[in-house]
Design an enzyme around this catalytic site. Structure first.
Site, PDB file in Angstrom:
ATOM      1  N   GLU A 207      34.453  43.115  34.046  1.00 42.76           N
ATOM      2  CA  GLU A 207      34.480  42.521  35.393  1.00 42.76           C
ATOM      3  C   GLU A 207      34.630  43.600  36.453  1.00 42.76           C
ATOM      4  OE1 GLU A 207      36.428  40.591  38.961  1.00 42.76           O
ATOM      5  OE2 GLU A 207      37.054  42.276  37.757  1.00 42.76           O
ATOM      6  N   ASP A 230      42.098  34.653  38.359  1.00 36.86           N
ATOM      7  CA  ASP A 230      42.178  36.099  38.590  1.00 36.86           C
ATOM      8  C   ASP A 230      43.412  36.438  39.421  1.00 36.86           C
ATOM      9  OD1 ASP A 230      41.398  38.852  38.772  1.00 36.86           O
ATOM     10  OD2 ASP A 230      39.292  38.280  38.732  1.00 36.86           O
TER      11      ASP A 230
HETATM   12 ZN    ZN Z   1      40.453  40.893  38.688  1.00 37.26          ZN
END
Ligand code: ZN
Length: 347
Positions: A207, A230
């Site tokens: 990511e 997140d």
């Molecule tokens: Zn992150």
């Protein structure tokens, strides 16, 4: 496994982008009891599923497993290691850090070397030394010894910070971005019972270098709704101006309205807000932060996937030691569970 124990174990794991193996194996073990199936795709995303009724909508929950770190790019003649950065790291935070170099022969401890204060000129003291001029010292006397210890170009390097409890609620650790998302993902799957929709729990790879794992995972899963779990910037520390980063630690999970890669789909944002209000879960809204999350890629998969983000505000995000509030973590879990429960009403 309690949420906090999972968070501690996951935070202490090393999973620099592209080398998420340790984290993936731990997540596989933790997720297994709560899902119908767990598998791994060809690039290393972990895909777990809990099936709902036939024909019901599919929601993809995504938490990236990787963390920012370094990579060895050259071994100098005298045994010092030059490195590249993996992901967004502030050069000023690198000096004198304790690190682990992950070699084929096993992990090696090291330190990012610095010139002692005794011999710095006044000029040098004022200057930031950028990453290109820094080096890692693993104790090798020369290149041959470093190579003998297993070091080679491409070895990833992680920071050394052990999880610690600062107060009843506040914890410190490395890689909370995004092991906190991973811990939330596991806990959500644990708490979801009799789901009315299909729930995919995806631990994504890479990511931090461009949301790569989520791109292929979303294509494969073909969700009707995407929610990234997140971490985001907590702007409640000295030196952060009003409006620069609106989220505060301890005031609830953060819902992204828009970031550099995503405008949260209004239906998903509303689903999250309604879920929070119905269950009296505190939440904060955020917009204007540079950077993005896996939701940005899920949203653009195939012919489009309405997507949103639930984040935990973290102080000192992307540094070797971040701080989060466990209440925010618990509230993020409750919010995700509530939202998943409402998905089939909305989609
Ligand atoms: Zn992150």
């Amino acid at each position: 496994m309690k949420l906090i124990e999972a968070l501690e174990k996951l935070s202490n794991m090393d999973g620099v982008t592209g080398r998420e193996d340790q984290v993936r194996e731990l997540m596989r073990e933790y997720l297994k009891p709560y899902v119908d199936e767990v598998r791994e795709d060809k690039l290393g995303n972990l895909i777990a599923v809990k099936r709902g009724k036939e024909g019901s909508p599919t929601v993809m929950l995504a938490a990236h497993m990787d963390e920012v770190g370094l990579m060895v790019k050259n071994i100098k003649k005298k045994g010092f290691l030059q490195f590249a950065k993996i992901g967004g790291i502030d050069d000023r935070q690198l000096l004198a850090q304790n690190v682990v170099v992950h070699t084929d022969k096993g992990p090696l401890r090291g330190v990012v070397g610095s010139k002692p204060v005794h011999i710095q000129t006044d000029e040098e003291r004022k200057k930031v030394i950028n990453a290109d001029n820094l080096f890692i010292d693993v104790g090798a006397k020369d290149r041959e010894e470093a190579e003998g210890m297993g070091v080679q170009v491409g070895d990833v390097v992680s920071f050394v910070t052990k999880f610690a409890r600062l107060t009843d609620k506040v914890v410190l650790g490395k890689a909370f971005d995004n092991r906190v998302g991973c811990a939330i993902l596991i806990e959500v799957m644990k708490r979801l019972k009799n789901v009315s929709c299909n729930v995919y729990a995806v631990g994504t790879i890479q990511e931090e270098v461009g949301l790569r794992g989520a791109t292929i995972a979303a294509f494969h899963v073909e969700p009707d709704v995407g929610i990234a779990l997140d971490c985001t910037v907590a702007g409640d520390t000295p030196g952060v101006g009003e409006g620069e980063a609106p989220a505060k630690m301890g005031e609830g999970p953060v819902l992204t309205v828009a970031d550099a890669g995503l405008i949260a789909h209004p239906k998903v944002l509303q689903l999250l807000i309604d879920s929070a209000k119905e269950h009296e879960i505190p939440f904060q809204l955020e917009t204007g932060i540079r950077g993005s999350t896996d939701a940005a890629r899920i949203a653009l998969s195939r012919d489009g996937v309405p997507s949103g983000v639930i984040s935990v505000p973290a102080r000192y995000i992307h540094s070797p030691a971040a701080i989060i509030d466990l209440d925010d973590v618990e509230h993020a879990v409750e919010l995700a569970v509530a939202a998943v429960g409402k998905v089939s009403e909305v989609f």
